[in-house]
Design a protein around this motif. Structure first.
Motif, PDB file in Angstrom:
ATOM      1  N   THR A   1     -36.275 -11.967  32.447  1.00 42.54           N
ATOM      2  CA  THR A   1     -34.811 -11.874  32.336  1.00 42.54           C
ATOM      3  C   THR A   1     -34.431 -11.516  30.899  1.00 42.54           C
ATOM      4  O   THR A   1     -33.574 -10.678  30.645  1.00 42.54           O
ATOM      5  CB  THR A   1     -34.161 -13.239  32.683  1.00 42.54           C
ATOM      6  N   LEU A   2     -35.095 -12.191  29.964  1.00 46.06           N
ATOM      7  CA  LEU A   2     -34.802 -11.984  28.548  1.00 46.06           C
ATOM      8  C   LEU A   2     -35.033 -10.535  28.149  1.00 46.06           C
ATOM      9  O   LEU A   2     -34.211  -9.925  27.463  1.00 46.06           O
ATOM     10  CB  LEU A   2     -35.690 -12.918  27.705  1.00 46.06           C
ATOM     11  N   ARG A   3     -36.147  -9.966  28.607  1.00 43.12           N
ATOM     12  CA  ARG A   3     -36.499  -8.608  28.164  1.00 43.12           C
ATOM     13  C   ARG A   3     -35.609  -7.541  28.791  1.00 43.12           C
ATOM     14  O   ARG A   3     -35.624  -6.396  28.330  1.00 43.12           O
ATOM     15  CB  ARG A   3     -37.976  -8.337  28.430  1.00 43.12           C
TER      16      ARG A   3
ATOM     17  N   PRO B   1     -35.908   0.174  35.384  1.00 41.08           N
ATOM     18  CA  PRO B   1     -34.924  -0.092  36.430  1.00 41.08           C
ATOM     19  C   PRO B   1     -35.585  -0.378  37.785  1.00 41.08           C
ATOM     20  O   PRO B   1     -35.140  -1.268  38.518  1.00 41.08           O
ATOM     21  CB  PRO B   1     -34.110   1.207  36.505  1.00 41.08           C
ATOM     22  N   ARG B   2     -36.666   0.343  38.075  1.00 37.77           N
ATOM     23  CA  ARG B   2     -37.385   0.099  39.341  1.00 37.77           C
ATOM     24  C   ARG B   2     -37.926  -1.318  39.360  1.00 37.77           C
ATOM     25  O   ARG B   2     -37.794  -2.035  40.345  1.00 37.77           O
ATOM     26  CB  ARG B   2     -38.559   1.070  39.464  1.00 37.77           C
ATOM     27  N   ALA B   3     -38.535  -1.733  38.234  1.00 40.25           N
ATOM     28  CA  ALA B   3     -39.103  -3.077  38.165  1.00 40.25           C
ATOM     29  C   ALA B   3     -38.015  -4.132  38.345  1.00 40.25           C
ATOM     30  O   ALA B   3     -38.285  -5.235  38.807  1.00 40.25           O
ATOM     31  CB  ALA B   3     -39.808  -3.281  36.818  1.00 40.25           C
ATOM     32  N   HIS B   4     -36.772  -3.751  37.963  1.00 44.98           N
ATOM     33  CA  HIS B   4     -35.666  -4.691  38.147  1.00 44.98           C
ATOM     34  C   HIS B   4     -34.971  -4.488  39.491  1.00 44.98           C
ATOM     35  O   HIS B   4     -33.849  -4.950  39.682  1.00 44.98           O
ATOM     36  CB  HIS B   4     -34.665  -4.579  36.987  1.00 44.98           C
ATOM     37  N   GLY B   5     -35.603  -3.719  40.394  1.00 43.99           N
ATOM     38  CA  GLY B   5     -35.142  -3.697  41.790  1.00 43.99           C
ATOM     39  C   GLY B   5     -34.297  -2.508  42.203  1.00 43.99           C
ATOM     40  O   GLY B   5     -33.800  -2.470  43.327  1.00 43.99           O
TER      41      GLY B   5
END
Lengths: 254, 228
Positions: free
Chosen positions: A80-82, A107-111
């Motif tokens: 979350t921090l990164r 962005p993909r890694a964040h869904g």
């Protein structure tokens, strides 16, 4: 001036060795803060604490607080921090993937899965990092095929793609030629409209040229790093208050 | 302390600034003597000397610019070098004042005019004294002394008024004296301006020592006689 990050009585240890002692420091929002100081004074350790990069090292421990948006960074979930704090390193380190994939990765890694949405993010990030005009016809080319300066701007685009609040830069231009360096510095001036930037640099001219605030770190006799002076960049480089700072910036140190 | 070579180069430039200052002092002294003795030969030497003085100023300026470009001076080093750029241009202008006085000496070569030479000599002595002290304070970066020197300007201004009134009296006693008496006012004016410029050097000294750019203006009433 709104404060983005407040560092309170921050101490950092590698095992028994204390690398930073009692750092108190406020980083203003949407400004460029440069951190300068001799090798080994803990500058990189300090900014790596902001996005918990040091967590990867065993035996690391900290005391004190680093407050971002009312929360202590040291207690947050690193993923979350990164998302809030992006980082650019000394050597450009694009993934061995296409330019497009380098930027879309975060962005993909964040869904985010929607192709149109990803296209938009990639274009916007590459535009914001001043790289779009140079690469928009070859987005499928490998990121590693770009020049060093372009690779560094690709890494900045990659950091921007997850829409962070803060961008940390650890010697971002030390592996670049002077023209590519000036491009990065110019880019920083654009980025500070939207982001808070903290840059570690050995190049004092770069700190003088590119930053709004400068913090000078030095080592205590037991080699623990501490903050000597923090002020407007123009004050630090024309009329610093501390003799140590004066000696360091005028090259009469040690 | 590292950066020995850089420090040495700054010191060399300071020495050159002092040398330029002593050239100016000498030129002013000689110009007054040439005026007193109506020594046209000496006056012409001052013309020649002014060319050397200008050359010296440019060579110092060049040396400073090279150091700024190649050594990236910061903080006090930067303030010193920037201030020296300013001081040498003040000194060069003072040299021009000496040349102006020498020019008057040549114009008055065969003129029988009872000029107020005592007052002019006192003005020169006071303003050169101020200049000398100001340069010493500048080289020693002694802000305290520098801040006091401009107060001495009042005495120079007062004597300038005497010179002015005596020149006017000469004009009134014989209209044929008007042109030549006007030249005497010029001499007084040049010395008065020289003392004013000393204040600028003192301001630079305060700047080097404290980082503060401030006016050290103390005189208020001399403007009525300012012919510039």
């Amino acid at each position: 001036m709104k404060i983005q990050i407040s560092v309170k009585n921050f101490n950092f240890f590698y095992g028994k060795f204390q690398a930073l002692r009692d750092i108190n420091f406020e980083i203003p929002e949407r400004q460029i803060t440069a951190i300068i100081g001799p090798s080994g004074c803990g500058k990189s350790t300090f900014i790596r604490s902001f996005n918990r990069m040091n967590d990867l090292i065993a035996s690391v421990s900290t005391k004190g607080e680093i407050i971002l948006d009312g929360e202590n960074i040291l207690e947050l979930d690193p993923v979350t921090l990164r998302k809030k704090i992006g980082m650019v390193f000394q050597r450009p380190n694009p993934f061995p993937k296409s330019i497009y994939e380098n930027v879309a990765y975060g962005p993909r890694a964040h869904g985010i899965k929607n192709k149109n949405q990803l296209d938009e993010i990639v274009e916007k990030s590459l535009k914001d990092s001043f790289l779009w005009d140079e690469v928009n016809k070859d987005l499928n080319k490998s990121g590693l095929s770009l020049s060093g300066g372009q690779q560094q701007r690709l890494c900045i685009a990659r950091a921007l793609a997850v829409e962070p609040e803060i961008i940390l830069m650890d010697e971002p231009a030390s592996a670049l030629d002077p023209i590519a360096t000036l491009k990065i510095e110019e880019l920083m001036q654009e980025l500070k409209q939207k982001y808070t930037i903290v840059i570690v640099t050995h190049n004092m001219q770069q700190a003088a040229r590119a930053s709004d605030y400068t913090a000078f770190f030095n080592m205590l006799p037991d080699r623990a790093g501490y903050l000597v002076e923090h002020d407007f960049t123009q004050t630090i480089f024309t009329n610093p208050k501390e003799k140590l700072t004066e000696d360091y910036i005028s090259g009469r140190f040690g | 302390m590292s950066r020995k070579l850089f420090s040495q180069k700054i010191q060399n430039i300071k020495d050159e600034v002092l040398l330029l200052g002593s050239m100016v002092e000498e030129a002013v002294n000689k110009s007054i003597y040439a005026l007193k003795m109506r020594d046209t030969k000496l006056a012409k030497q001052i013309y020649q000397r002014d060319i050397e003085l200008n050359d010296k100023r440019f060579s110092i300026e060049n040396a400073i610019l090279i150091l700024i470009a190649t050594q990236q001076p910061m903080a006090r080093d930067l303030r010193e070098l920037a201030s020296m750029l300013d001081v040498i241009s003040e000194l060069e202008r003072m040299g021009d004042y000496a040349k102006g006085i020498a020019k008057v000496a040549i114009k008055l070569e065969n003129v029988d005019l009872k000029i107020p030479i005592k007052e002019i000599e006192t003005m020169a002595e006071l303003s050169i004294g101020m200049l000398h002290k100001a340069l010493t304070a500048f080289i020693n970066e002694d802000a305290k002394t520098a801040a006091q020197i401009p107060y001495e300007d009042d005495a120079v201004d007062r004597i300038y008024e005497d010179v002015y009134h005596k020149a006017v009296e000469l004009m009134m006693s014989d209209p044929l004296n008007v042109d030549n008496s006007n030249l005497i006012i010029w001499v007084g004016h040049n010395l008065e301006r020289l003392a004013d410029r000393v204040t600028n050097i003192c301001e630079r000294t305060v700047f080097i020592a404290t980082g503060e750019l401030m006016e050290l203006e103390v005189d208020e009433e001399d403007d009525q006689l300012d012919l510039e």
